[in-house]
Write a protein that holds these residues in place. Structure first.
Motif, PDB file in Angstrom:
ATOM      1  N   ASN A 130      -7.824   4.472  -5.597  1.00 48.85           N
ATOM      2  CA  ASN A 130      -6.596   4.718  -6.356  1.00 48.85           C
ATOM      3  C   ASN A 130      -5.652   3.529  -6.383  1.00 48.85           C
ATOM      4  OD1 ASN A 130      -7.414   7.417  -6.771  1.00 48.85           O
ATOM      5  ND2 ASN A 130      -6.682   7.935  -4.732  1.00 48.85           N
ATOM      6  N   GLN A 131      -5.968   2.490  -5.589  1.00 48.27           N
ATOM      7  CA  GLN A 131      -5.116   1.307  -5.529  1.00 48.27           C
ATOM      8  C   GLN A 131      -5.968   0.044  -5.515  1.00 48.27           C
ATOM      9  OE1 GLN A 131      -1.543   1.540  -2.829  1.00 48.27           O
ATOM     10  NE2 GLN A 131      -2.812   3.132  -1.911  1.00 48.27           N
ATOM     11  N   VAL A 164      -9.408   0.810  -0.828  1.00 45.39           N
ATOM     12  CA  VAL A 164      -8.487  -0.026  -1.593  1.00 45.39           C
ATOM     13  C   VAL A 164      -9.267  -1.261  -2.005  1.00 45.39           C
ATOM     14  CG1 VAL A 164      -6.396  -1.440  -1.504  1.00 45.39           C
ATOM     15  CG2 VAL A 164      -6.421   0.811  -0.430  1.00 45.39           C
ATOM     16  N   VAL A 206      -6.012   3.735 -11.398  1.00 43.79           N
ATOM     17  CA  VAL A 206      -5.938   2.837 -10.249  1.00 43.79           C
ATOM     18  C   VAL A 206      -4.608   2.098 -10.355  1.00 43.79           C
ATOM     19  CG1 VAL A 206      -6.957   0.851  -9.058  1.00 43.79           C
ATOM     20  CG2 VAL A 206      -8.443   2.546 -10.177  1.00 43.79           C
ATOM     21  N   ALA A 207      -3.783   2.205  -9.317  1.00 46.50           N
ATOM     22  CA  ALA A 207      -2.482   1.525  -9.301  1.00 46.50           C
ATOM     23  C   ALA A 207      -2.674   0.086  -8.829  1.00 46.50           C
ATOM     24  CB  ALA A 207      -1.504   2.258  -8.397  1.00 46.50           C
ATOM     25  N   PRO A 208      -2.481  -0.884  -9.716  1.00 48.48           N
ATOM     26  CA  PRO A 208      -2.603  -2.281  -9.292  1.00 48.48           C
ATOM     27  C   PRO A 208      -1.285  -2.786  -8.713  1.00 48.48           C
ATOM     28  CG  PRO A 208      -2.265  -2.191 -11.652  1.00 48.48           C
ATOM     29  CD  PRO A 208      -2.279  -0.766 -11.158  1.00 48.48           C
ATOM     30  N   HIS A 209      -1.382  -3.543  -7.633  1.00 49.67           N
ATOM     31  CA  HIS A 209      -0.216  -4.182  -7.025  1.00 49.67           C
ATOM     32  C   HIS A 209      -0.539  -5.668  -6.907  1.00 49.67           C
ATOM     33  CE1 HIS A 209       1.211  -0.195  -5.839  1.00 49.67           C
ATOM     34  NE2 HIS A 209      -0.007   0.032  -5.373  1.00 49.67           N
ATOM     35  N   ARG A 254      -4.807   0.691 -14.639  1.00 48.04           N
ATOM     36  CA  ARG A 254      -3.930   1.880 -14.732  1.00 48.04           C
ATOM     37  C   ARG A 254      -4.580   2.960 -15.589  1.00 48.04           C
ATOM     38  NH1 ARG A 254      -0.268  -2.213 -15.573  1.00 48.04           N
ATOM     39  NH2 ARG A 254       0.983  -2.657 -13.743  1.00 48.04           N
ATOM     40  N   LEU A 268      -5.227  -4.275  -4.856  1.00 51.38           N
ATOM     41  CA  LEU A 268      -4.264  -5.297  -4.462  1.00 51.38           C
ATOM     42  C   LEU A 268      -4.752  -6.673  -4.882  1.00 51.38           C
ATOM     43  CD1 LEU A 268      -3.567  -4.141  -0.786  1.00 51.38           C
ATOM     44  CD2 LEU A 268      -2.206  -3.631  -2.824  1.00 51.38           C
ATOM     45  N   LEU A 288       0.833  -1.208   0.000  1.00 51.66           N
ATOM     46  CA  LEU A 288       0.000   0.000   0.000  1.00 51.66           C
ATOM     47  C   LEU A 288       0.863   1.252   0.000  1.00 51.66           C
ATOM     48  CD1 LEU A 288      -2.824  -0.956   2.485  1.00 51.66           C
ATOM     49  CD2 LEU A 288      -3.024  -0.615   0.027  1.00 51.66           C
ATOM     50  N   GLU A 289       0.372   2.250  -0.709  1.00 50.20           N
ATOM     51  CA  GLU A 289       1.056   3.536  -0.796  1.00 50.20           C
ATOM     52  C   GLU A 289       0.114   4.628  -0.308  1.00 50.20           C
ATOM     53  OE1 GLU A 289       1.852   3.739  -4.968  1.00 50.20           O
ATOM     54  OE2 GLU A 289       3.393   2.194  -4.890  1.00 50.20           O
TER      55      GLU A 289
END
Length: 179
Positions: A146-147, A119, A168-171, A164, A149, A48-49
């Motif tokens: 925004n993320q 998230v 949305v930042a995928p991790h 993206r 997981l 997580l960021e």
């Protein structure tokens, strides 16, 4: 992304499920091992960021398992994104396209409000259809998403890239090439 080979080794591959030519990545074998499951949750939390989330939004069904454990680890709540007709009370929904037809996600209409930091969590991202629908549904309520997981990414299917494109930042902890 670290290769997380210790976790990768815990995931069983089942050929030709649910149809010929598909390599099904069975995460249940990872979930059966307490140490591997704990490590998975810790590593998702570490990915997580930014600001801590208000809620973790889990996608039915395996996403609930990871979302609940992650929310416990972070000390926040869990929002359930369910299939049609599973939630009691007043809900909002979104219909989305599948390879052969459509499906629907629902959430309680009062589960989150404008400005809530969420998230999204699920076990796996493939084409991204369900995750994109979830993001759209949450954003309709004014939530910030925004993320996202995932334990597993199937990058050849493009779902992470589609997220993206929607900011949305995928991790993901593990990537498996191919389908």
């Amino acid at each position: 992304m670290d290769d997380n080979s210790d976790l990768r080794d815990m995931i069983r591959t089942i050929p030709d499920h649910p149809k010929p030519g598909i390599l099904f990545r069975d995460i249940s074998t990872l979930m059966l091992d307490g140490g591997a499951f704990s490590a998975t949750i810790d590593r998702l939390a570490d990915a997580l960021e930014g600001d801590p989330p208000d809620l973790i939004a889990g996608i039915e069904a395996r996403g609930f398992v990871f979302a609940s454990a992650l929310a416990y680890r972070l000390g926040c709540g869990v929002l359930m994104l369910r299939k049609r007709g599973k939630l009691p009370g007043s809900t909002i929904s979104i219909e989305y396209a599948l390879e052969y037809g459509t499906d629907m996600l629902e959430m309680h209409d009062d589960a989150c409000g404008p400005g809530a930091n969420l998230v999204l969590v699920d076990d796996l991202i493939a084409t991204g259809g369900t995750a994109l629908a979830a993001v759209e549904l949450l954003r309709q309520r004014g939530a910030r998403v925004n993320q996202a997981l995932f334990v597993i990414d199937l990058p050849d299917l493009g779902g992470a890239e589609r997220l993206r494109e929607k900011d949305v930042a995928p991790h993901a902890l593990i990537a498996f090439e191919g389908e």
